[in-house]
Design a protein around this motif. Structure first.
Motif, PDB file in Angstrom:
ATOM      1  N   LEU A  48       1.005  -1.237  -0.196  1.00 16.62           N
ATOM      2  CA  LEU A  48      -0.243   0.178  -0.102  1.00 16.62           C
ATOM      3  C   LEU A  48       1.452   1.144   0.373  1.00 16.62           C
ATOM      4  CD1 LEU A  48      -2.736  -0.961   2.218  1.00 16.62           C
ATOM      5  CD2 LEU A  48      -2.954  -0.671  -0.614  1.00 16.62           C
ATOM      6  N   GLU A  49       1.249   2.101  -1.033  1.00 13.39           N
ATOM      7  CA  GLU A  49       1.649   3.039  -1.185  1.00 13.39           C
ATOM      8  C   GLU A  49       0.529   3.775  -1.681  1.00 13.39           C
ATOM      9  OE1 GLU A  49       4.154   1.711  -3.905  1.00 13.39           O
ATOM     10  OE2 GLU A  49       6.189   1.343  -2.883  1.00 13.39           O
ATOM     11  N   TRP A  50       0.703   6.135  -1.046  1.00 14.00           N
ATOM     12  CA  TRP A  50       0.115   6.555  -1.231  1.00 14.00           C
ATOM     13  C   TRP A  50      -0.803   6.963  -2.995  1.00 14.00           C
ATOM     14  CZ3 TRP A  50       1.009  11.219  -3.834  1.00 14.00           C
ATOM     15  CH2 TRP A  50       2.009  11.666  -4.477  1.00 14.00           C
ATOM     16  N   CYS A  51       0.650   7.129  -3.070  1.00 13.69           N
ATOM     17  CA  CYS A  51       0.581   7.179  -5.170  1.00 13.69           C
ATOM     18  C   CYS A  51      -0.493   6.066  -6.156  1.00 13.69           C
ATOM     19  CB  CYS A  51       1.779   7.155  -6.014  1.00 13.69           C
ATOM     20  SG  CYS A  51       3.022   5.527  -5.659  1.00 13.69           S
ATOM     21  N   LYS A  52       0.234   5.395  -5.507  1.00 15.85           N
ATOM     22  CA  LYS A  52      -0.811   4.199  -6.027  1.00 15.85           C
ATOM     23  C   LYS A  52      -1.969   3.479  -5.801  1.00 15.85           C
ATOM     24  CE  LYS A  52       1.029  -0.143  -5.954  1.00 15.85           C
ATOM     25  NZ  LYS A  52       2.133  -1.413  -4.920  1.00 15.85           N
ATOM     26  N   ILE A  53      -2.628   4.234  -4.154  1.00 18.78           N
ATOM     27  CA  ILE A  53      -4.047   4.415  -3.712  1.00 18.78           C
ATOM     28  C   ILE A  53      -4.791   5.504  -5.398  1.00 18.78           C
ATOM     29  CG2 ILE A  53      -5.214   5.160  -2.346  1.00 18.78           C
ATOM     30  CD1 ILE A  53      -3.566   3.857  -0.063  1.00 18.78           C
ATOM     31  N   GLU A  54      -3.924   6.841  -5.265  1.00 15.40           N
ATOM     32  CA  GLU A  54      -4.355   7.690  -5.682  1.00 15.40           C
ATOM     33  C   GLU A  54      -4.779   7.545  -7.102  1.00 15.40           C
ATOM     34  OE1 GLU A  54      -2.968  12.334  -6.854  1.00 15.40           O
ATOM     35  OE2 GLU A  54      -1.472  11.235  -6.238  1.00 15.40           O
ATOM     36  N   LYS A  55      -3.694   6.847  -7.877  1.00 17.27           N
ATOM     37  CA  LYS A  55      -3.648   6.426  -9.408  1.00 17.27           C
ATOM     38  C   LYS A  55      -4.979   5.526  -9.557  1.00 17.27           C
ATOM     39  CE  LYS A  55      -0.056   5.227 -11.557  1.00 17.27           C
ATOM     40  NZ  LYS A  55       0.975   4.660 -11.911  1.00 17.27           N
ATOM     41  N   ALA A  56      -5.445   4.730  -7.926  1.00 21.08           N
ATOM     42  CA  ALA A  56      -6.401   3.430  -8.576  1.00 21.08           C
ATOM     43  C   ALA A  56      -7.583   4.541  -8.494  1.00 21.08           C
ATOM     44  CB  ALA A  56      -6.340   2.488  -7.253  1.00 21.08           C
ATOM     45  N   ILE A  57      -8.045   4.959  -8.098  1.00 25.15           N
ATOM     46  CA  ILE A  57      -9.441   6.156  -7.288  1.00 25.15           C
ATOM     47  C   ILE A  57      -9.464   6.747  -8.324  1.00 25.15           C
ATOM     48  CG2 ILE A  57     -10.610   7.890  -6.281  1.00 25.15           C
ATOM     49  CD1 ILE A  57      -8.262   7.395  -3.559  1.00 25.15           C
ATOM     50  N   MET A  58      -8.026   7.520  -9.512  1.00 19.63           N
ATOM     51  CA  MET A  58      -9.000   7.660 -10.743  1.00 19.63           C
ATOM     52  C   MET A  58      -8.907   6.777 -11.560  1.00 19.63           C
ATOM     53  SD  MET A  58      -7.476  11.348  -9.760  1.00 19.63           S
ATOM     54  CE  MET A  58      -8.021  12.245 -10.680  1.00 19.63           C
ATOM     55  N   LYS A  59      -7.964   6.481 -11.632  1.00 15.72           N
ATOM     56  CA  LYS A  59      -9.084   4.973 -12.933  1.00 15.72           C
ATOM     57  C   LYS A  59     -10.223   4.483 -12.530  1.00 15.72           C
ATOM     58  CE  LYS A  59      -7.777   0.147 -13.514  1.00 15.72           C
ATOM     59  NZ  LYS A  59      -7.376  -1.361 -13.616  1.00 15.72           N
ATOM     60  N   LEU A  60     -10.697   4.641 -11.172  1.00 16.21           N
ATOM     61  CA  LEU A  60     -12.133   4.170 -10.847  1.00 16.21           C
ATOM     62  C   LEU A  60     -13.038   5.231 -11.534  1.00 16.21           C
ATOM     63  CD1 LEU A  60     -13.603   1.795  -9.908  1.00 16.21           C
ATOM     64  CD2 LEU A  60     -13.512   2.049  -7.945  1.00 16.21           C
ATOM     65  N   MET A  61     -12.838   6.445 -11.227  1.00 12.20           N
ATOM     66  CA  MET A  61     -13.381   7.373 -11.294  1.00 12.20           C
ATOM     67  C   MET A  61     -13.096   7.651 -12.870  1.00 12.20           C
ATOM     68  SD  MET A  61     -15.056   7.823  -8.350  1.00 12.20           S
ATOM     69  CE  MET A  61     -16.045   9.285  -8.415  1.00 12.20           C
ATOM     70  N   GLY A  62     -12.601   8.075 -13.722  1.00 12.95           N
ATOM     71  CA  GLY A  62     -12.524   8.344 -15.071  1.00 12.95           C
ATOM     72  C   GLY A  62     -13.057   8.339 -15.862  1.00 12.95           C
ATOM     73  N   LYS A  63     -13.093   8.682 -16.756  1.00 15.57           N
ATOM     74  CA  LYS A  63     -14.582   9.177 -17.874  1.00 15.57           C
ATOM     75  C   LYS A  63     -14.337   7.410 -19.038  1.00 15.57           C
ATOM     76  CE  LYS A  63     -14.584  13.685 -18.527  1.00 15.57           C
ATOM     77  NZ  LYS A  63     -14.573  15.084 -19.058  1.00 15.57           N
ATOM     78  N   ASN A  64     -13.575   7.281 -19.411  1.00 14.75           N
ATOM     79  CA  ASN A  64     -13.083   5.700 -19.841  1.00 14.75           C
ATOM     80  C   ASN A  64     -13.619   4.515 -19.430  1.00 14.75           C
ATOM     81  OD1 ASN A  64     -12.754   7.341 -21.844  1.00 14.75           O
ATOM     82  ND2 ASN A  64     -10.618   7.416 -21.578  1.00 14.75           N
ATOM     83  N   GLU A  65     -12.273   4.207 -18.311  1.00 19.81           N
ATOM     84  CA  GLU A  65     -12.637   2.688 -17.895  1.00 19.81           C
ATOM     85  C   GLU A  65     -13.212   2.820 -17.156  1.00 19.81           C
ATOM     86  OE1 GLU A  65      -8.880  -1.011 -16.589  1.00 19.81           O
ATOM     87  OE2 GLU A  65      -8.482   1.180 -16.816  1.00 19.81           O
ATOM     88  N   GLY A  66     -13.417   3.465 -16.392  1.00 20.57           N
ATOM     89  CA  GLY A  66     -14.547   3.373 -15.021  1.00 20.57           C
ATOM     90  C   GLY A  66     -15.943   3.664 -15.071  1.00 20.57           C
ATOM     91  N   ALA A  67     -15.937   4.508 -17.389  1.00 17.88           N
ATOM     92  CA  ALA A  67     -17.711   4.349 -17.405  1.00 17.88           C
ATOM     93  C   ALA A  67     -17.836   3.303 -17.599  1.00 17.88           C
ATOM     94  CB  ALA A  67     -17.245   5.313 -17.639  1.00 17.88           C
TER      95      ALA A  67
END
Length: 452
Positions: free
Chosen positions: A118-137
């Motif tokens: 668990l690293e904060w940069c990895k967590i931030e990236k995961a959240i952005m991925k899930l909330m993103g317009k492409n893959e998240g959508a």
């Protein structure tokens, strides 16, 4: 998790820039009863971050504001998230969580696993991925499809609604399920202990009476055998002179004077006991359902009734004016005396066993809103076996509450329920007479104890 992981989670949530609701329960961090948030964290997330000890998870996941769920991948949490169409970031720890997470990512495609350290940069990236317009959508689209499938399944007679053939009138949903409890391990221990205590005992004392549960008592006796006699000595509240004086809470006796001013059978008494809690939304719906019914009512609003409110909850704005003259709200009531009052014509209850027996003894019909444990079984008996009341099922909504009150207190159906309640009251009085089944059971219990 350890303290380093806790800090990384905090910084990851902070750096993501997204609003979040974070449950930081006691003992979340190994060796620490109450974890301390990093210096500057609260000021950095002010206005977009909320940290609490525990949450009403189903209600949270159903909220329109929630877009994703970071979870350990426990099966109940996974199902609750799927039912609401909420995407998931999974961080499994052990057992079925690993398998559940694999299905979330690889089979259903409604989330992904946060792997490795668990690293904060990895967590931030995961959240952005899930909330993103492409893959998240794309994941959101699949989650909504899965949610719709769940809804279609629930439209049919679900497995939870299936009758238990060996124990009529129960449904699967009425059975004791330790996984529904906050502390599943403790619930399992209680179940095991009660079974062990009963099977190793010299006898079993039951707070019921023969005429109320004849086939059930017969089944229990057949199951336990002749070596463990069963004594049905209820209702216990009529065998003691203490009555309401044994209450743990201070009773407001002004409600009795208020009842004296009301017409016979006109008042609905509302009390969910000393343990059951409701959400703020449910509390408001109950208030306006009672107000809109047009009936006089006595409502017990004890401190701690509403989740997250330590003191007495505030009544909705405009409520007091809307019910002026036909409503009495108290912290606690002398319940047996209230139910015995001629003005009370109905009882909205959680169906704790003591409350149910007290209502049956006085011939008062019931509206049932069971929450957990034996309440579910009791409510099923109230509606389907004894037919002396109705369940208030599903989401609490004011129109549904108003309709249920009118059904119980008015019209032909309500009159039939009242008639059956009066008949059951007569049976309980016979059991309590000299020579009745309860008195006989008490005599046999004393003889049995003396023989040990």
């Amino acid at each position: 998790m350890d303290s380093d992981e806790f800090m990384e989670v905090a910084f990851g949530l902070e750096k993501s820039g997204h609003p979040f609701l974070w449950v930081v329960r006691p003992n979340l961090v190994r060796g620490v009863e109450r974890a301390c948030l990093p210096d500057g964290f609260e000021s950095a997330v002010e206005g977009r971050g909320k940290v609490i000890k525990w949450a009403p998870q189903q209600e949270v996941l159903a909220h329109c504001a929630v877009g994703w769920f970071w979870t350990h991948g426990g099966w109940n949490s996974i199902l609750e998230s799927i039912c609401e169409g909420v995407l998931m970031i999974c961080r499994p720890q052990f057992a079925d969580q690993m398998i559940n997470t694999r299905y979330v990512e690889a089979v259903w495609g409604v989330g992904f696993e946060l792997e490795g350290k668990l690293e904060w940069c990895k967590i931030e990236k995961a959240i952005m991925k899930l909330m993103g317009k492409n893959e998240g959508a794309e994941m959101r689209e699949r989650a909504n499809e899965l949610k719709n499938k769940v809804a279609r399944c629930l439209e049919d007679e679900s497995e939870l609604n299936r009758p238990v053939e060996e124990m009529p009138p129960l449904r699967v949903s009425d059975l004791f399920d330790p996984s529904k409890y906050f502390n599943e391990e403790m619930a399992n221990k209680i179940l095991a202990l009660s079974t062990e205590t009963t099977t190793n005992s010299s006898g079993t004392v039951v707070n019921t009476f023969e005429a109320l549960e004849t086939p059930e008592l017969r089944s229990v006796r057949d199951e336990l055998g002749a070596t463990i006699p069963v004594f049905a000595i209820g209702p216990l509240h009529k065998l003691t002179s203490n009555g309401d004086r044994s209450s743990l809470l201070d009773q407001d006796r002004s409600c009795i004077e208020w009842l004296d001013t009301k017409e016979p059978g006109s008042v609905l008494y509302v009390s969910f006991g000393s343990v059951v809690m409701v959400s703020q939304d449910e509390f408001n719906e109950v208030a306006w359902g009672l107000a809109n019914s047009g009936r006089p009512f006595l409502w017990v609003v004890r401190p701690g009734l509403v989740i997250g409110v330590s003191g007495k909850p505030e009544l909705p704005e405009g409520f007091v004016e809307a019910v002026e003259g036909r409503c009495k709200v108290v912290d606690w009531a002398p319940q047996t005396e209230v139910l015995a009052h001629h003005a009370v014509g109905g009882f909205w209850t959680h169906n704790g066993w003591n409350s149910t027996l007290e209502s049956i003894y006085e011939g008062v019909p019931m509206l049932s809103r069971p929450i957990f444990g034996d309440q579910l079984v009791t409510a099923r008996y109230v509606q389907e076996t004894w037919q002396i009341g109705f369940r208030v099922e599903g989401k609490l909504e004011r129109w549904k509450i108003e309709e249920a009150i009118r059904r119980l207190m008015e019209g032909e159906e309500g009159a039939e329920v009242k008639q059956r309640a009066d008949e059951l009251k007569k049976k309980i009085l016979i059991c309590l007479k000299n020579g009745g089944s309860t008195q006989q059971a008490i005599d046999k219990l004393v003889d049995h104890m003396l023989s040990l």
